[in-house]
Design a protein around this motif. Structure first.
Motif, PDB file in Angstrom:
ATOM      1  N   GLY A   1     -38.188  49.620  15.319  1.00 39.49           N
ATOM      2  CA  GLY A   1     -38.501  48.528  14.405  1.00 39.49           C
ATOM      3  C   GLY A   1     -39.443  47.519  15.023  1.00 39.49           C
ATOM      4  N   TYR A   2     -39.436  46.322  14.478  1.00 37.08           N
ATOM      5  CA  TYR A   2     -40.448  45.313  14.798  1.00 37.08           C
ATOM      6  C   TYR A   2     -39.945  44.135  15.612  1.00 37.08           C
ATOM      7  CZ  TYR A   2     -43.002  47.895  11.289  1.00 37.08           C
ATOM      8  OH  TYR A   2     -43.622  48.885  10.591  1.00 37.08           O
ATOM      9  N   GLY A   3     -38.734  44.149  16.092  1.00 36.12           N
ATOM     10  CA  GLY A   3     -38.257  43.037  16.902  1.00 36.12           C
ATOM     11  C   GLY A   3     -37.447  42.076  16.071  1.00 36.12           C
ATOM     12  N   PRO A   4     -37.247  40.879  16.485  1.00 38.17           N
ATOM     13  CA  PRO A   4     -37.885  40.219  17.632  1.00 38.17           C
ATOM     14  C   PRO A   4     -37.180  40.532  18.948  1.00 38.17           C
ATOM     15  CG  PRO A   4     -36.444  38.670  16.554  1.00 38.17           C
ATOM     16  CD  PRO A   4     -36.370  39.966  15.761  1.00 38.17           C
ATOM     17  N   GLU A   5     -37.901  40.330  20.018  1.00 37.76           N
ATOM     18  CA  GLU A   5     -37.341  40.404  21.360  1.00 37.76           C
ATOM     19  C   GLU A   5     -37.552  39.057  22.018  1.00 37.76           C
ATOM     20  OE1 GLU A   5     -38.850  43.615  23.682  1.00 37.76           O
ATOM     21  OE2 GLU A   5     -38.278  45.115  22.214  1.00 37.76           O
ATOM     22  N   MET A   6     -36.656  38.704  22.937  1.00 38.39           N
ATOM     23  CA  MET A   6     -36.793  37.428  23.619  1.00 38.39           C
ATOM     24  C   MET A   6     -36.426  37.598  25.087  1.00 38.39           C
ATOM     25  SD  MET A   6     -35.398  33.599  22.688  1.00 38.39           S
ATOM     26  CE  MET A   6     -33.744  34.114  22.383  1.00 38.39           C
ATOM     27  N   TYR A   7     -37.292  37.085  25.955  1.00 41.22           N
ATOM     28  CA  TYR A   7     -37.038  37.048  27.393  1.00 41.22           C
ATOM     29  C   TYR A   7     -36.904  35.586  27.765  1.00 41.22           C
ATOM     30  CZ  TYR A   7     -37.718  37.329  32.410  1.00 41.22           C
ATOM     31  OH  TYR A   7     -37.558  37.201  33.758  1.00 41.22           O
ATOM     32  N   VAL A   8     -35.853  35.238  28.481  1.00 41.71           N
ATOM     33  CA  VAL A   8     -35.639  33.856  28.893  1.00 41.71           C
ATOM     34  C   VAL A   8     -35.498  33.790  30.414  1.00 41.71           C
ATOM     35  CG1 VAL A   8     -34.606  33.093  26.721  1.00 41.71           C
ATOM     36  CG2 VAL A   8     -33.144  34.030  28.494  1.00 41.71           C
ATOM     37  N   LEU A   9     -36.053  32.737  30.979  1.00 43.16           N
ATOM     38  CA  LEU A   9     -35.968  32.478  32.418  1.00 43.16           C
ATOM     39  C   LEU A   9     -35.680  30.981  32.553  1.00 43.16           C
ATOM     40  CD1 LEU A   9     -36.241  33.499  35.316  1.00 43.16           C
ATOM     41  CD2 LEU A   9     -38.707  33.143  35.126  1.00 43.16           C
ATOM     42  N   PRO A  10     -34.398  30.606  32.484  1.00 44.20           N
ATOM     43  CA  PRO A  10     -34.021  29.190  32.422  1.00 44.20           C
ATOM     44  C   PRO A  10     -34.526  28.331  33.585  1.00 44.20           C
ATOM     45  CG  PRO A  10     -32.132  30.571  31.916  1.00 44.20           C
ATOM     46  CD  PRO A  10     -33.225  31.474  32.407  1.00 44.20           C
ATOM     47  N   ARG A  11     -34.544  28.845  34.798  1.00 42.86           N
ATOM     48  CA  ARG A  11     -34.998  28.080  35.954  1.00 42.86           C
ATOM     49  C   ARG A  11     -36.054  28.903  36.688  1.00 42.86           C
ATOM     50  NH1 ARG A  11     -30.147  26.957  34.695  1.00 42.86           N
ATOM     51  NH2 ARG A  11     -29.090  28.681  35.689  1.00 42.86           N
ATOM     52  N   ALA A  12     -37.250  28.891  36.133  1.00 39.50           N
ATOM     53  CA  ALA A  12     -38.332  29.700  36.694  1.00 39.50           C
ATOM     54  C   ALA A  12     -38.730  29.167  38.068  1.00 39.50           C
ATOM     55  CB  ALA A  12     -39.540  29.686  35.771  1.00 39.50           C
ATOM     56  N   PRO A  13     -38.694  30.020  39.079  1.00 42.83           N
ATOM     57  CA  PRO A  13     -39.148  29.603  40.406  1.00 42.83           C
ATOM     58  C   PRO A  13     -40.639  29.263  40.390  1.00 42.83           C
ATOM     59  CG  PRO A  13     -37.919  31.669  40.522  1.00 42.83           C
ATOM     60  CD  PRO A  13     -38.179  31.384  39.079  1.00 42.83           C
TER      61      PRO A  13
END
Length: 102
Positions: free
Chosen positions: A21-33
């Motif tokens: 299908g078409y998503g949605p997808e989500m990538y999270v990085l709460p405390r990005a170095p």
């Protein structure tokens, strides 16, 4: 089905890996170095029945979500058949502790 490695060593996580299908997808990085990040879309496959339709990705990249410094970038990229990776945006994260100490 889905991504076997959903979490990264730096604390990022893909919340849902939509393979049908078409998503949605989500990538999270709460405390990005601190560092430079290249945000990319991976084009896994194409459907021969949709040869006339172009596949696009709409990415909303949010930095410092929920803070006064919040910034949002929108990118729409047409995915090219035969090309696996598509660059969307490059983001550089500064050392936030050093910025606050100044």
């Amino acid at each position: 089905m889905g991504t076997p490695h959903r979490r990264t060593a730096s604390g990022g996580e893909i919340t849902q890996d939509v393979t049908q299908g078409y998503g949605p997808e989500m990538y999270v990085l709460p405390r990005a170095p601190e560092g430079r990040y290249l945000i990319r879309a991976h084009y896994y496959a194409s459907d021969r029945n949709r040869a006339s339709a172009r596949t696009k990705v709409h990415a909303a990249i949010i930095e410092d979500y929920g803070t006064p410094q919040q910034r949002m970038f929108d990118r729409v990229v047409t995915l090219q058949q035969g090309k696996d990776m598509h660059d969307l945006l490059q983001v550089t994260r500064a050392d936030r502790k050093a910025a606050v100490a100044r």
